[in-house]
Design a protein around this motif. Structure first.
Motif: not given
Ligand SMILES: Cc1cc2nc3c(=O)[nH]c(=O)nc-3n(C[C@H](O)[C@H](O)[C@H](O)COP(=O)(O)OP(=O)(O)OC[C@H]3O[C@@H](n4cnc5c(N)ncnc54)[C@H](O)[C@@H]3O)c2cc1C
Ligand SMILES: NC(=O)c1ccc[n+]([C@@H]2O[C@H](COP(=O)([O-])OP(=O)(O)OC[C@H]3O[C@@H](n4cnc5c(N)ncnc54)[C@H](OP(=O)(O)O)[C@@H]3O)[C@@H](O)[C@H]2O)c1
Lengths: 423, 248
Positions: A19-24, A31-34, A39-41, A414-416
């Protein structure tokens, strides 16, 4: 957010390359938050990295892939007389997630956090290189990855220590306290002699902050029926979203009043299975529905020893004054064992967790006020449970962030991390 | 029916095979694993040993290489001459669109999903016949019950496999060997990674339990979950005139 799910350890590298975009990396998403969103990855699920590699009953060291869940480990090892050295309040997390947030539990004062029980792990970087990391081998990457929020590479497998238990039960004591002075007294006298401690606080009852201090030890009581040693499947289901009136201030006050007063005696002793003791919420499927349609927000801070009483008093005063009554408040004193990770959350001092029904903007500005108190006392907010802290708050409270950012894998994000100022 | 004590697994890395092997390992069975990648085989052997398998061996094989199949079976029988269980689990879900224009792709799909399991079964049937006991479980698919435009190459190979197994069951039944045709519906495994997971999807452990139960109860055709028997009965009974007009 796209989803990758490589079928084995050897397929992780090619999946990232494809894949081209970022990975997490993604465990069970508890986990509760972001911090577990991208997002977008892409998310890279470890659900097929679920193999055990070996267990040494001589040392208690267990080696397994990073997608193995604590639930699986307990099912297999409790009947053999072993338990996790460190466990968070839910068993539905993966080994990878436990490392990446350096999770802590009721035993922090006696065992430290998950990283303290960790011997080594293998990390795959997006350029395909694989590193065995321990306190001796690649120690920099080791310290960056423990508590590293999944940003330094994909943990493929890890080796960590289990601890011996006599049986699946916990000898537990619930002791009522009437103010925070009493809490600290109980906490101090329980540091030695109790493996597990945690307190529930009724912080809406007034400035005193009464509550119940729970402490426990593994019991010698045996379970002759092997099939009942480990836990069973979750049984109760929360069938619908709680209606709004249940989440209003008066209802929350009533709930907390009842919880405090249903225990008549000052000290209540019991012997219970580890499942309800460590994982009360795991027994109820969809427990988050308790918080209604809009869900909830958790806020957890840690505050260093010096000033812990003052900070706690100020925060609780703020909570009593605020309108966003927290449903559930937990308080615990962390032990002195230094955590292993550059961004590990636990520090010697106290940790306070507040669960709020999500009321939107109003709640957010209220939590910003709490953040300021935490910052004034040199404390920090737990990234695993955060969806809102300001970038300044993050960089001010985690002093190793500069050092850490040098270890971040260029393909992971990551979004966070982007929200708090990273790449 | 007695539980098999020594089991050969072709396609051991498949999520369904791994789920099934875990259940037999817990019972203390011995396992012989075959798959394409040696690193995977090592991980699997270690895992099943931790879970309680008595003895674990493995061989690398590729379904498209007949020689590697023969070698794997021979090596297994050398290690476990008393072999009394066989699970064939590997398979591929080819790109149907590609199979409609690319002859080689179509041929490969049939070879992996039908010809190669038939080779394994042909080569090993004599062993079971002589032993006069044991169980053979092979994963086919509900897709083999009727050809549909969306995946008829895969479906045809699985359909052929189902037919092969039905005949083999009659033959080996006379020697006390049970042949189980496993027909899963939609399963959430790496094979279906690109699919949107609807309500009908189940985890691989559900199929594994179904196989384990079929082995223990001596069942011969196992739709898992069970409701696929009804869904497929309906699909099989749609009159051809109507069938050609609908999309499935
Ligand atoms: C009911 C409940 C109670 C909880 N109680 C506690 C508690 O008492 N103490 C506590 O500390 N936490 C607690 N938590 C939080 C939880 O323990 C952490 O959020 C944990 O990290 C979640 O693990 P996960 O497998 O779900 O990982 P995810 O939430 O999916 O991911 C967490 C982080 O780990 C990273 N990650 C996952 N796998 C890998 C890998 N293989 N390699 C590299 N990085 C990886 C991800 O990128 C992400 O940054 C609780 C959560 C819930 C829902
Ligand atoms: N998933 C479903 O919805 C579904 C539904 C009905 C039937 N099935 C059937 O269930 C069986 C198991 O599949 P699964 O769902 O568990 O998927 P999976 O985990 O993706 O397993 C597929 C397996 O096939 C192996 N394989 C592919 N090509 C091969 C080759 N040339 N030689 C040797 N092995 C090869 C793969 O090996 P590698 O690990 O080396 O890639 C992998 O172990 C298959 O027969 C499948 O057709 C699946």
């Amino acid at each position: 957010m796209g989803m990758l799910a490589p079928g084995s350890v050897g397929k992780v590298g090619p999946a990232i390359e494809s894949v081209g975009s970022s990975v997490l990396p993604r465990g069970l998403g508890r986990s509760y938050g972001d911090s577990c969103l991208n997002e977008n990855g892409y998310l890279l699920s470890t659900k097929w990295l679920d193999k055990f590699y070996g267990f040494d009953p001589g040392t208690g060291l267990l080696k397994c892939e990073s997608g193995v869940s604590l639930d699986e480990i307990l099912k297999l090892f409790v009947p053999r007389g072993w338990f996790l050295s460190v466990t968070p309040g839910t068993k539905f997390v993966t080994v990878g997630g436990a490392i990446a947030n350096d999770v802590h539990g009721k035993s922090h004062h006696s065992t430290g956090s998950f990283g303290n029980s960790l011997k080594q792990f293998e990390l795959l970087r997006s350029d395909g290189e694989r590193f065995i990391c321990s306190r001796d081998l690649n120690p920099g990457l080791f310290r960056a990855t423990v508590g590293g929020l999944g940003l330094t590479g994909v943990i493929l497998w890890a080796e960590f220590a289990l601890r011996r238990i006599d049986g699946p039960y916990i000898e537990m004591e619930a002791v009522k306290f009437n103010d925070i002075e009493e809490f600290f007294q109980l906490s101090e006298e329980s540091v030695h002699g109790y493996e597990h401690t945690v307190s529930w606080v009724d912080c809406l009852s007034g400035p005193g902050a009464r509550g119940i201090f729970m402490r426990g030890n593994n019991s010698a009581r045996q379970e002759p029926d092997e099939s009942r040693r480990a836990h069973g499947p979750s049984r109760k289901t929360m069938p619908f979203d709680a209606p709004p009136f249940l989440l209003s201030g008066p209802s929350i006050r009533l709930f907390n009043f009842l919880h405090f007063n249903l225990q008549r005696k000052k000290v209540h002793r019991s012997c219970i299975h580890y499942d309800p003791f460590f994982y009360p919420l795991d027994g109820i499927l969809h427990w988050n529905r308790l918080y209604g349609k809009r869900g909830f927000l958790q806020w957890q801070c840690a505050i260093p020893k010096t000033g812990k009483k003052r900070a706690l008093t100020l925060i609780l005063q703020e909570v009593v004054r605020g309108e966003a009554g927290p449903f559930l408040t937990t308080l615990k004193e962390f032990g002195d064992k230094p955590a292993e990770g550059l961004l590990s959350f636990p520090i010697p001092g106290i940790t306070l967790a507040l669960d709020f029904p999500n009321t939107g903007e109003k709640l957010f500005s209220f939590l910003d006020r709490l953040d300021r108190i935490v910052a004034d006392f040199g404390g920090r907010i737990y990234p695993a449970k955060d969806a809102r802290m300001a970038p300044g708050m993050f960089s001010a409270s985690f002093s190793e962030i500069e050092n850490f950012s040098g270890y971040v894998d260029p393909r992971l994000s990551s979004s966070f991390y982007r929200r708090v100022g990273g790449k | 029916m007695a539980r098999p004590a020594k089991i050969l697994v072709f396609g051991a890395t498949s999520a369904i095979a791994f789920g099934t092997a875990k259940l037999f390992a817990r019972d203390g069975a011995s396992l012989y694993l075959c798959a394409r990648d040696e690193e995977d085989l090592k991980a699997l052997s270690a895992d099943l040993t931790v879970r309680g398998a008595k003895e674990v061996g493995y061989s690398v094989f590729n379904a498209l290489d007949k020689g590697s199949i023969i070698r794997a079976v021979d090596d297994c029988l050398k290690k476990f001459p008393e072999l009394d269980g066989l699970l064939i689990a590997y398979g591929t879900l080819p790109d149907q669109g590609l199979c409609e224009t690319d002859i080689e792709e179509m041929r490969r799909a049939v070879e992996i999903n039908f010809t190669s399991p038939a080779i394994i079964l042909t080569y090993i049937a004599g062993h079971f016949e002589k032993k006069k006991q044991g169980v053979i479980a092979v994963i086919s698919s509900v897709a083999g019950d009727r050809g549909r435009q969306s995946n008829y190459v895969y479906g045809a190979a699985k359909g052929a496999l189902t037919t092969f197994l039905s005949g083999l069951r009659q033959r080996l039944g006379k020697s006390g060997v049970n042949v189980i045709t496993v027909k899963p519906g939609f399963v959430d495994t790496p094979m279906t990674a690109g699919f949107k997971k609807g309500l009908l999807f189940v985890g691989p452990d559900v199929i594994a339990k179904g196989i384990y139960r079929a082995v223990k109860t001596g069942k011969s055709i196992a739709y898992v979950p069970w409701f696929w028997r009804i869904i497929m009965m309906i699909i099989r009974n749609i009159p051809e005139k109507i069938f050609i007009k609908i999309k499935l």
